[in-house]
Design a protein around this motif. Structure first.
Motif, PDB file in Angstrom:
ATOM      1  N   MET A   1      46.400  52.693  41.911  1.00  0.00           N
ATOM      2  CA  MET A   1      45.235  52.702  42.828  1.00  0.00           C
ATOM      3  C   MET A   1      44.800  51.294  43.174  1.00  0.00           C
ATOM      4  SD  MET A   1      44.032  55.130  44.403  1.00  0.00           S
ATOM      5  CE  MET A   1      42.401  54.575  44.941  1.00  0.00           C
ATOM      6  N   ARG A   2      44.348  51.157  44.373  1.00  0.00           N
ATOM      7  CA  ARG A   2      43.929  49.857  44.860  1.00  0.00           C
ATOM      8  C   ARG A   2      42.449  49.668  44.539  1.00  0.00           C
ATOM      9  NH1 ARG A   2      41.089  49.120  48.789  1.00  0.00           N
ATOM     10  NH2 ARG A   2      40.869  47.119  49.806  1.00  0.00           N
ATOM     11  N   ARG A   3      42.121  48.480  44.067  1.00  0.00           N
ATOM     12  CA  ARG A   3      40.713  48.186  43.834  1.00  0.00           C
ATOM     13  C   ARG A   3      40.064  47.734  45.129  1.00  0.00           C
ATOM     14  NH1 ARG A   3      41.290  43.749  39.731  1.00  0.00           N
ATOM     15  NH2 ARG A   3      43.425  43.902  40.432  1.00  0.00           N
ATOM     16  N   ARG A   4      38.836  48.125  45.363  1.00  0.00           N
ATOM     17  CA  ARG A   4      38.078  47.588  46.495  1.00  0.00           C
ATOM     18  C   ARG A   4      37.867  46.096  46.291  1.00  0.00           C
ATOM     19  NH1 ARG A   4      36.198  50.405  51.215  1.00  0.00           N
ATOM     20  NH2 ARG A   4      36.906  52.492  50.747  1.00  0.00           N
ATOM     21  N   LEU A   5      37.967  45.337  47.351  1.00  0.00           N
ATOM     22  CA  LEU A   5      37.719  43.910  47.200  1.00  0.00           C
ATOM     23  C   LEU A   5      36.238  43.671  47.003  1.00  0.00           C
ATOM     24  CD1 LEU A   5      39.940  42.264  49.888  1.00  0.00           C
ATOM     25  CD2 LEU A   5      40.110  42.060  47.422  1.00  0.00           C
ATOM     26  N   GLU A   7      32.625  41.929  47.297  1.00  0.00           N
ATOM     27  CA  GLU A   7      32.009  41.339  48.483  1.00  0.00           C
ATOM     28  C   GLU A   7      31.814  39.841  48.350  1.00  0.00           C
ATOM     29  OE1 GLU A   7      31.361  42.961  51.413  1.00  0.00           O
ATOM     30  OE2 GLU A   7      32.542  44.480  50.364  1.00  0.00           O
ATOM     31  N   LYS A   8      31.547  39.358  47.113  1.00  0.00           N
ATOM     32  CA  LYS A   8      31.198  37.944  47.003  1.00  0.00           C
ATOM     33  C   LYS A   8      32.437  37.066  47.018  1.00  0.00           C
ATOM     34  CE  LYS A   8      30.247  36.389  42.635  1.00  0.00           C
ATOM     35  NZ  LYS A   8      31.422  36.201  41.801  1.00  0.00           N
ATOM     36  N   ARG A   9      32.252  35.811  47.380  1.00  0.00           N
ATOM     37  CA  ARG A   9      33.380  34.904  47.431  1.00  0.00           C
ATOM     38  C   ARG A   9      33.788  34.498  46.018  1.00  0.00           C
ATOM     39  NH1 ARG A   9      32.289  29.596  46.580  1.00  0.00           N
ATOM     40  NH2 ARG A   9      33.962  28.706  47.795  1.00  0.00           N
ATOM     41  N   HIS A  10      35.066  34.195  45.865  1.00  0.00           N
ATOM     42  CA  HIS A  10      35.566  33.819  44.555  1.00  0.00           C
ATOM     43  C   HIS A  10      36.076  32.410  44.595  1.00  0.00           C
ATOM     44  CE1 HIS A  10      35.509  37.680  42.463  1.00  0.00           C
ATOM     45  NE2 HIS A  10      35.463  38.123  43.690  1.00  0.00           N
ATOM     46  N   ASP A  11      35.640  31.642  43.647  1.00  0.00           N
ATOM     47  CA  ASP A  11      36.176  30.305  43.549  1.00  0.00           C
ATOM     48  C   ASP A  11      37.509  30.394  42.819  1.00  0.00           C
ATOM     49  OD1 ASP A  11      36.366  27.707  43.831  1.00  0.00           O
ATOM     50  OD2 ASP A  11      34.527  27.185  42.757  1.00  0.00           O
TER      51      ASP A  11
END
Lengths: 77, 476
Positions: A1-5, A7-11
């Motif tokens: 299963m694919r995880r939802r991305l 919302e927050k940006r990732h460093d």
């Protein structure tokens, strides 16, 4: 299963940057096949019947692999 | 059997064999979105190598490279330099892309921008630009297929019906098989392609001039300027060479499909080892150049250089061999075209349609939209292929001018904490804007520089400067 991305940006930094030696090895093919074009873009002397510019590029294909192989060895340490 | 029937039967036989392999490879697996697009993220070195090689050696290398050697001469050498250097670049950027891809479960290029910069609008823009500039690349493959089928039929089948048939076949292939099918057909395609290239690269100069050396000697006597830059062109000199090689080698893995193929690898080490070996594959191009240069004297006066390779094959060999070359050529168009449509369709459905218009869609619905987009995209590219007449290389350079604009966002995003979403967004808009303007006003190359490279420089400086004045999270 694919995880939802999320919302927050990732460093993602710091991604481990390549070592200086590997970078230099990577720049060698660029110097030989790209920046130095004015020096090797001529027909004579022909090498094994092939115009010099084409022969030069053909030669640098295995040499590029060699450079990358050396960079690979360096990065693995 | 007539010569036409023999060569056409050969081509159709090879296409049928390729499709059969594709359907079998895809048949026994349940196709959820992840399996269809990244093959379950479990491809080892051999399959990744094949998939990547399959995407690279497109009909562009086959017909386009020989076509430019024929019609432009020296400037065509940029292709050999850029393909080799693209792998050098890949050695450094693919492993980190793979690392973050695995960590955050990324499937597409647009996912990367979404994850790194946290803006769904930036991600949607990346997706829209990616899909838009994949279309000329797809158009290139369809045009190539049309050329192959029509020359191999000794002009019995027109280009347009030939292209229409190919598109229908292609669409069926993509819908049934997904990425795994593509990787396996690459095996057949690569073997045929290498055999065909070596055979014609040595055979044609030998038949026409009794050897490669005598052929080049004759060409250097008859057309002394053809073999160096700017060759038969007014403005493709050394500045153009350097700027174009930089643009295209940096942009090579910015193609949405190439970027996404990174995620199919099992490990970062797989990608590094691949990068070391891939340049060797470029040697095949030398043989294609030999054939293209032979055609200058052996088949002079062709209106379209892209016809040169097959015309000289048709003049030098018997019909069954023309069919074999045509079949290899047809697969080198179909395999990459399948990858492009697959990628573009998934991107559109998953990274543009869902986040912007229908956030509550399930994965199954996304897969359905993706399949529908496959059909739409193929038809759009067919339309362009029928109604335009640019050379294959020019189409590819147009695509590169667009997609290399992702490079600053990717590299700054990986290595520089400060790179911020508005800065990267602004840079990309400026870069793409400059490219569109220069191309639409017929200013490529501009004062000797490749238009895409000018856009890239603008893009990079804006992204870097604005990142310095914004905070990493984008606030001023």
């Amino acid at each position: 299963m694919r995880r939802r991305l999320p919302e927050k940006r990732h460093d993602v930094t710091p991604v481990k940057p390549p070592s200086r030696g590997a970078l230099v090895l990577g720049l060698i093919p660029f110097g030989a096949m790209c920046f130095s074009v004015a020096l090797w873009d001529r027909v004579d002397p022909m090498i094994l019947g092939i115009p010099f510019n084409l022969a030069w590029l053909i030669l640098w294909i295995p040499l590029s692999t060699l450079c990358l192989w050396a960079a690979y060895r360096l990065e693995r340490k | 059997m007539s010569a036409r029937a023999v060569s056409l039967a050969m081509i159709l036989g090879i296409i049928a064999l390729g499709s059969a392999i594709g359907f079998l490879a895809g048949a026994r697996r349940k196709m959820d979105l992840e399996q269809w697009t990244v093959g379950g993220r479990g491809f080892g070195a051999a399959l990744v190598y094949l998939l990547m090689a399959g995407e690279v050696y497109t009909t562009f290398a086959f017909l386009g490279a020989s076509g430019w050697a024929y019609s432009r001469g020296g400037p065509a050498l940029y292709i050999m330099a850029y393909l080799t250097l693209a792998y050098v670049v890949s050695f450094f950027i693919l492993p980190p892309i793979w690392e973050v891809g695995r960590k955050y479960g990324l499937q597409t290029q647009s996912d990367f921008f979404r994850m790194r910069y946290g803006s769904k609008y930036l991600a949607a823009f990346v997706c829209a630009v990616g899909v838009a500039f994949l279309i000329p690349y797809l158009q290139l493959q369809i045009t190539g297929l049309g050329i192959i089928v029509s020359i191999a039929s000794f002009d019995g089948i027109g280009r347009t019906p030939a292209m229409a048939i190919s598109v229908a076949l292609l669409t069926a292939f993509v819908l049934a098989g997904g990425v795994r099918a593509v990787a396996w057909v690459s095996v057949l395609k690569d073997i045929l392609m290498v055999v065909a290239a070596v055979a014609i690269g040595i055979g044609i100069p030998y038949i026409r001039f009794s050897g490669i050396g005598p052929m080049f000697a004759a060409l250097a006597r008859a057309r002394p300027a053809h073999l160096t830059m700017p060759g038969a062109t007014p403005n493709l000199g050394h500045t153009w060479f350097i700027s174009t090689v930089l643009l295209t080698s940096l942009g090579f893995y910015m193609w949405p499909h190439a970027f996404a193929s990174t995620f199919t690898a099992k490990s970062a080490g797989t990608l590094r080892r691949n990068a070391v070996l891939m340049p060797l594959y470029t040697i095949t191009l030398a043989f294609i150049f030999f054939a293209g240069f032979t055609a200058v004297l052996a088949a002079p006066g062709l209106a379209n250089g892209d016809l040169a390779l097959l015309t000289v094959v048709r003049k030098s060999f018997s019909a069954w061999f023309l069919g074999l070359i045509g079949g290899a050529g047809a697969l080198t168009a179909m395999v990459p075209a399948a990858v492009f449509t697959l990628t573009a369709a998934t991107l559109f459905a998953k990274n543009l349609w869902r986040p912007i218009f229908a956030p509550e869609m399930t994965d199954d619905q996304v897969a359905r939209v993706a399949r529908l987009s496959v059909v739409v995209l193929s038809l759009v590219s067919l339309y362009f292929a029928v109604y335009s007449s640019t050379t294959l290389v020019s189409l590819l350079l147009l695509g590169y001018a667009g997609i290399t604009q992702f490079f600053p966002g990717v590299v700054l995003g990986l290595y520089w904490k400060r790179a911020s979403s508005p800065a990267v967004f602004a840079g990309m808009i400026a870069g793409v804007g400059a490219v569109v303007f220069l191309f639409l006003t017929h200013r490529d190359p501009y004062r000797g520089w490749s238009a895409g490279f000018i856009g890239l420089c603008l893009n990079f400086s804006i992204a870097a400067t604005l990142s310095l004045v914004t905070r990493p999270n984008g606030e001023l």
